[in-house]
Write a protein that holds these residues in place. Structure first.
Motif, short mmCIF file in Angstrom:
data_model
loop_
_atom_site.label_atom_id
_atom_site.label_comp_id
_atom_site.label_asym_id
_atom_site.label_seq_id
_atom_site.Cartn_x
_atom_site.Cartn_y
_atom_site.Cartn_z
N MET A 54 -65.50 -13.76 -41.43
CA MET A 54 -65.57 -12.34 -41.73
C MET A 54 -65.12 -12.13 -43.17
SD MET A 54 -63.54 -9.24 -39.79
CE MET A 54 -64.36 -9.54 -38.23
N ASN A 55 -66.01 -11.60 -43.98
CA ASN A 55 -65.70 -11.29 -45.36
C ASN A 55 -64.62 -10.21 -45.41
OD1 ASN A 55 -66.36 -9.35 -47.80
ND2 ASN A 55 -67.09 -11.39 -48.35
N VAL A 56 -63.79 -10.27 -46.42
CA VAL A 56 -62.69 -9.31 -46.54
C VAL A 56 -63.22 -7.87 -46.62
CG1 VAL A 56 -62.45 -9.42 -49.06
CG2 VAL A 56 -60.47 -8.86 -47.65
N SER A 57 -64.39 -7.68 -47.20
CA SER A 57 -64.96 -6.33 -47.28
C SER A 57 -65.25 -5.77 -45.89
CB SER A 57 -66.26 -6.34 -48.10
OG SER A 57 -65.99 -6.70 -49.42
N PHE A 58 -65.84 -6.58 -45.02
CA PHE A 58 -66.12 -6.14 -43.65
C PHE A 58 -64.80 -5.84 -42.94
CE2 PHE A 58 -66.94 -6.57 -39.15
CZ PHE A 58 -68.16 -5.94 -38.99
N PHE A 59 -63.82 -6.73 -43.09
CA PHE A 59 -62.51 -6.54 -42.48
C PHE A 59 -61.91 -5.21 -42.91
CE2 PHE A 59 -57.96 -6.77 -42.11
CZ PHE A 59 -57.74 -7.45 -40.93
N LEU A 60 -61.96 -4.94 -44.22
CA LEU A 60 -61.40 -3.68 -44.73
C LEU A 60 -62.11 -2.47 -44.14
CD1 LEU A 60 -60.87 -4.67 -48.47
CD2 LEU A 60 -59.09 -4.31 -46.75
N MET A 96 -58.69 -13.29 -41.09
CA MET A 96 -57.89 -12.17 -40.58
C MET A 96 -56.60 -12.01 -41.40
SD MET A 96 -59.58 -10.86 -38.11
CE MET A 96 -60.96 -11.34 -37.11
N GLU A 97 -55.92 -13.11 -41.64
CA GLU A 97 -54.67 -13.03 -42.41
C GLU A 97 -54.94 -12.57 -43.84
OE1 GLU A 97 -51.51 -13.06 -41.36
OE2 GLU A 97 -52.43 -13.19 -39.39
N TYR A 98 -56.01 -13.08 -44.43
CA TYR A 98 -56.38 -12.65 -45.78
C TYR A 98 -56.73 -11.16 -45.78
CZ TYR A 98 -58.63 -12.41 -50.30
OH TYR A 98 -58.98 -12.05 -51.58
N GLY A 99 -57.44 -10.72 -44.75
CA GLY A 99 -57.80 -9.31 -44.64
C GLY A 99 -56.59 -8.40 -44.54
#
Length: 120
Positions: A54-60, A96-99
C-alpha cells in the motif's frame, strides 16, 4: 466486528498494489469510515495473498483522518489487519508503520496551531 476484504477496493482485479491518495479517500467514503469512527466501530481489514503493498498516499487517503482525529492507539485498537499469509503480512506491516509515521508528520490546520505553540 465488520470484516472488509480490502482487495475489493483495487481499481481492477489485475492490480495488486494500493496506490493514490484520491483512491484512498474514495475507499474511505465507500466504506463510510467517518461514520464508523464516530460510532467507535471495530473493523477487520482482510488482506489477501498476492497483494504486495500500500503506497503511503493511499494509506493517507484511507486512514489519516482516523489517526489525526482519534490517535494512533485508537486506530490500532479498532482497525485490525488480518493477512492471508505471512509474506503478505511482512509486506504490508512495513507500509502500515510508514503510513502512520507519515500521518503524524502531516501539517493540518488542527495540529499546526499546536506545533506553533510548541506542544508537539
Amino acid at each position: 466486528m465488520e470484516k472488509i476484504i480490502l482487495k475489493k477496493y483495487l481499481p481492477t482485479q489485475s492490480h495488486n498494489y494500493f496506490n493514490g491518495r484520491l483512491e484512498g479517500k474514495d475507499t474511505r467514503t465507500s466504506l463510510q469510515l467517518d461514520i464508523k469512527d464516530k460510532n467507535k466501530e471495530e473493523i477487520t481489514f482482510y488482506i489477501n495473498k498476492g497483494l504486495v503493498g500500500m503506497n503511503v498516499s493511499f494509506f493517507l487517503g484511507l486512514f489519516s483522518k482516523t489517526i489525526l482525529e482519534y490517535g494512533v492507539e485508537d486506530f490500532k485498537k479498532r482497525y485490525v489487519f488480518e493477512y492471508e499469509d505471512e509474506n503478505t503480512k511482512k509486506l504490508f506491516e512495513k507500509d502500515m508503520e510508514y503510513g502512520i509515521k507519515a500521518v503524524l508528520r502531516e501539517i493540518t490546520p488542527k495540529n499546526l496551531l499546536e506545533r506553533l505553540r510548541g506542544n508537539n
